[in-house]
Scaffold this active site. Sequence first.
Site, short mmCIF file in Angstrom:
data_model
loop_
_atom_site.label_atom_id
_atom_site.label_comp_id
_atom_site.label_asym_id
_atom_site.label_seq_id
_atom_site.Cartn_x
_atom_site.Cartn_y
_atom_site.Cartn_z
N GLU A 220 0.84 -1.22 0.00
CA GLU A 220 0.00 0.00 0.00
C GLU A 220 0.86 1.26 0.00
O GLU A 220 0.54 2.25 -0.65
CB GLU A 220 -0.94 0.02 1.22
N GLU A 533 -11.64 0.64 -10.76
CA GLU A 533 -11.26 -0.31 -11.83
C GLU A 533 -12.08 -0.19 -13.10
O GLU A 533 -11.55 -0.28 -14.21
CB GLU A 533 -11.29 -1.75 -11.31
C1 DMJ Z 1 -6.06 0.47 -5.33
O1 DMJ Z 1 -5.33 0.69 -4.20
C2 DMJ Z 1 -5.26 -0.22 -6.38
O2 DMJ Z 1 -5.86 -0.06 -7.61
C3 DMJ Z 1 -5.06 -1.67 -6.10
O3 DMJ Z 1 -4.38 -2.33 -7.13
C4 DMJ Z 1 -6.39 -2.34 -5.92
N1 DMJ Z 1 -7.21 -1.67 -5.01
C5 DMJ Z 1 -7.31 -0.25 -4.97
C6 DMJ Z 1 -8.48 0.34 -5.72
O4 DMJ Z 1 -9.60 -0.38 -5.72
#
Ligand code: DMJ
Length: 631
Positions: A220, A533
């Site tokens: 993260e 996404e």
């Molecule tokens: C983001 O932190 C990134 O895109 C990660 O790869 C997946 N989750 C979240 C968004 O949904």
Amino acid sequence: MSKSLPYSRKDVDYDNAKFRHRSFFKVITQSFLTNNRKRDCISCSTGKFLCLILIFGVAYLVLTHKTSPGHVVSRDQVIGMTEEHSNSTIGASRLKKFWRRAPRLPPQLPPDTKGSNTSIDHVPATLDVKALWITRQQKVKEAFIHAWSGYKKYAMGYDELMPVSHHGIDGLGGLGATVVDALDTAMIMGVDEVVADAGSWVEEHLSERISKKGQVNLFETTIRVLGGLLSAYHLSGGEKGLNSTHAGPKPAVYLETAKNLGDRLLSAFTSSPTPIPFSDVVLHDSSAHPAPGGLSSTSEVSTLQLEFNYLSTVTGDEKYGLEAMKVMEHMKTLPKVEGLVPIYISPHSGQFSGDNIRLGSRGDSYYEYLLKVWLQSGPSSDNNTSYLYEMYKEAMTGVRHLLVQKSVPNGLVFVGELPYGSNGGFSPKMDHLVCFLPGTLALGATKGLTKKQAMGNNMLNLEDLENLKLAEDLAKTCFEMYSVTSTGLAPEIAYFHTEEFSEQGHDGGNKSSEYINDIIIKPADRHNLLRPETVESFFVLYRITEDLKYREWGWQIFEAFEKYTKVDTGGYCSLDDVTSIPPPKRDKMETFFLGETLKYLYLLFGDSSHIPLDKFVFNTEAHPIPINLKK
Ligand code: DMJ
């Protein structure tokens, strides 16, 4: 860029006899001197001659008669009238015009080529469409400013805003994640006040936080904070040695902060007995340890390389990229199921753990980075990352073979899961997170070029075309995951009715959706976290296919966010249940709403030359990183 007008005066006056202006005198004399006329004239009778004079007289009267006020003036007339005002008499000018005849104009372009030209006839239509998307893009910018205003008012310096209760919360280790995630979005949108706010905060507080804070998650922190700083460094002109092209501090501040962070995060790699890093790092003493169960997520350990590679590029210190790439080199050697991998991996043994295969949580960005890390190095078949592209292609073949199915009754294409590996059953479950895949598939097919360009260059083989088709089908499914609910917003997880699987009583609530019976939304999965996404994939697919439907779909989703998640006092909130009206609010604005969702929407509605896909790769948190900067 100024585009030429195909039907401009310049074209009409160009040096071709057909379009050239002829004077009144010349017209008369030429008429009488041409052979045919001469013959006619010699043979004409006096009566015929008088007739001719009469016709000239009537024509003169008609042409010199003033236009009545009720007469509809065409654009051509307006143009003609403007011309006429510069002449001494209107009558003479009209007579002159009569003799000049209308110039023969070049043929009109077909409507599908309108986008790239602005002919006089096309101006209103083209401008209307253009203006519409400029206005919509502006709305996204306003939404970003509104999101930031809530964060700034109630949570400045915290990781996230709680927009309903007006608090801040440190859910990501306390590095002000929203500030850094939002910074490059503000640069891209040109919101200087936010760049200044966020940039100054980074300059004044972030390095100190990095040196003093405790535990953070390696993944993260890398994708949001390290990625955000590096992108800000690039976008503010750091590599070009510019002082800064934006508000905020000098680019070097972003780089120094990124380096400070990267040095500490490196301990996750160097403390591990295998090339698989530990999942957590204690920043103040640069120590690292595994997650409580001992395992790391597959996606987490394989979604660090774009950022560490780029840190090496800009610092000139190869250690970051070297450590991060060891993960990929090691993964290459591990057994897989048709290129697909389980979602857990052990940093102690270096082996995958369990059989659960999915492209949703804990699996997703492994597949994304196989492609993007190769693209980052300048895509070619013979560079030292081409093994990643091979792994990517094998995995996508595995996806098509093992994970793709169609729903009943209406045949939505979706990607399911293999919770017990290839020998266990198929689960028709699809996380919203899987909606990153259409964008990745499209990017992998054309390598960031438009489909038209890629086809023109003979770059698309059968596999690319299959992947592109799957990308489009999946993007539609992702859109329907929104449309099928009462709010027009997608749930966190959807299930699909298939021949083998059905469950009654859990639809999305929008009874007018064609797919109400295809998509099942279980009570525990009805929340929406403002995730990016789907609009991310629309952005990539729009750039690649140039199909306007992706913009329209993105706009519908944006409107639903505006309607149901906007908090009047500032910020946007998550929702607990997208199937009920009004949807219960969840008191959190995720950092990726500013870092990703609004950025992708903004770029989707804007000019495709802004952050072009063949020059940048977006890290998984939507921070653009330039491709192949190696000298
Ligand atoms: C983001 O932190 C990134 O895109 C990660 O790869 C997946 N989750 C979240 C968004 O949904």
